[in-house]
Motif scaffolding. Structure first.
Motif, short mmCIF file in Angstrom:
data_model
loop_
_atom_site.label_atom_id
_atom_site.label_comp_id
_atom_site.label_asym_id
_atom_site.label_seq_id
_atom_site.Cartn_x
_atom_site.Cartn_y
_atom_site.Cartn_z
N UNK A 152 -4.98 -4.87 4.81
CA UNK A 152 -4.38 -5.09 3.29
C UNK A 152 -4.81 -6.09 2.36
N UNK A 153 -5.65 -7.01 3.41
CA UNK A 153 -6.16 -8.14 2.81
C UNK A 153 -7.54 -8.30 2.09
N UNK A 158 -3.28 -0.84 -5.53
CA UNK A 158 -3.05 0.59 -5.40
C UNK A 158 -3.11 1.08 -6.96
N UNK A 159 -4.28 1.02 -7.64
CA UNK A 159 -4.55 1.57 -8.96
C UNK A 159 -4.39 2.97 -9.07
N UNK A 160 -4.28 3.81 -10.09
CA UNK A 160 -4.34 5.12 -10.31
C UNK A 160 -5.71 5.53 -9.72
N UNK A 161 -5.62 6.60 -8.94
CA UNK A 161 -6.78 7.04 -8.55
C UNK A 161 -7.19 6.55 -6.99
N UNK A 166 -0.79 6.45 4.58
CA UNK A 166 0.55 6.35 4.60
C UNK A 166 0.76 5.55 6.14
N UNK A 167 2.04 5.08 6.46
CA UNK A 167 2.30 4.41 7.91
C UNK A 167 2.85 5.65 8.40
N UNK A 168 2.85 5.52 9.86
CA UNK A 168 3.34 6.57 10.76
C UNK A 168 4.67 6.63 10.45
N UNK A 195 1.23 -2.50 -2.51
CA UNK A 195 0.27 -3.31 -2.32
C UNK A 195 0.93 -4.21 -1.25
N UNK A 196 0.26 -4.42 -0.14
CA UNK A 196 0.61 -5.14 1.06
C UNK A 196 1.17 -4.41 2.18
N UNK A 197 1.46 -3.17 1.81
CA UNK A 197 2.38 -2.44 2.93
C UNK A 197 1.40 -1.09 3.50
#
Length: 238
Positions: A152-153, A158-161, A166-168, A195-197
């Motif tokens: 994530x760095x 997470x813009x449109x498109x 996903x996380x498990x 963002x960040x997750x």
């Protein structure tokens, strides 16, 4: 006298020739026969023949090393996804190597073919890569059970498109990603609380109207579309 000498000479010559013939015969019998062809193969017993190689299966132990090697020299970064409602194309980010390599690998293995967009949240996301059929379960078993670490760095939001992973659903405090599924952000201008997750690993570069159309389909209380929306084919393109 002369007759006697001649007789003795004949007997000696006959004995000598018999001795040579006997010696030659014995020599041939004592020499091993030459086996023509692949002597190693011919002498192997069925029990000693090599077993067929077992198919490669990804695991928690080998997945990271595998995708590290797989992404080396990987120049392709676009995947076209054809659905029952139309097609769109995503471009994958080069500096998110594990997630890019995973998506390319699964596409080439034909994993996404005949899966579905199984979760649709209005004005938020569409999520695909799963299905309630035996074929998908069989594919997952053959490819392997593994998770991917978040990445994530790299500065992607997470813009449109945006296509993200996903996380498990398993007990997962480190937000490890479920490698078989993905989601695409529909929100305008984006869903930045993610963002960040979660790990953005690409973006839709054409066919966003199809993504929007999928997002507009009626769903049940569990966000599953009332009518199945299939991923008919996913293919790596140049």
């Amino acid at each position: 006298m002369r007759k006697t000498i001649a007789l003795l000479t004949s007997i000696l010559l006959f004995s000598a020739s018999c001795g040579e013939a006997s010696k030659e015969k014995k020599t041939r019998e004592e020499t091993p026969a030459v086996v023509k062809g692949n002597t190693e193969k011919d002498t192997l017993s069925p029990a000693s023949e090599e077993k067929e190689e077992e198919p490669f299966v990804l695991t928690e132990e080998n997945a990271i090393d595998f995708f590290f090697d797989y992404q080396k020299g990987l120049t392709e970064n676009k995947v076209k996804i054809t659905t029952s409602l139309g097609s769109f194309t995503v471009e994958l980010y080069d500096n998110v190597p594990y997630h890019k390599a995973n998506f390319i690998y699964l596409t080439r293995k034909g994993y996404f073919d005949n899966t579905m967009f199984h979760r649709v949240v209005k004005d938020f996301i569409i999520q695909g890569g799963n299905a309630d059929n035996l074929e998908t379960a069989k594919k997952r078993k053959e490819i392997g059970r593994y998770l991917l670490p978040p990445d994530t760095r790299k500065g992607y939001k997470h813009h449109r498109g945006t296509i993200s992973m996903p996380s498990s659903e398993i007990d997962n405090p480190h937000m490890l990603a479920s490698p078989y599924e993905f989601f695409i952000v529909v929100t305008k201008p984006g869903s930045y609380h993610l963002d960040g997750d979660y790990t953005p690993f690409g973006k839709v570069i054409s066919g966003m109207d199809v993504v929007d159309l999928i997002n507009q389909q009626p769903v049940d209380d569990g966000d599953w579309p009332m009518r199945n929306i299939y991923i008919e084919k996913a293919e790596v393109i140049k």
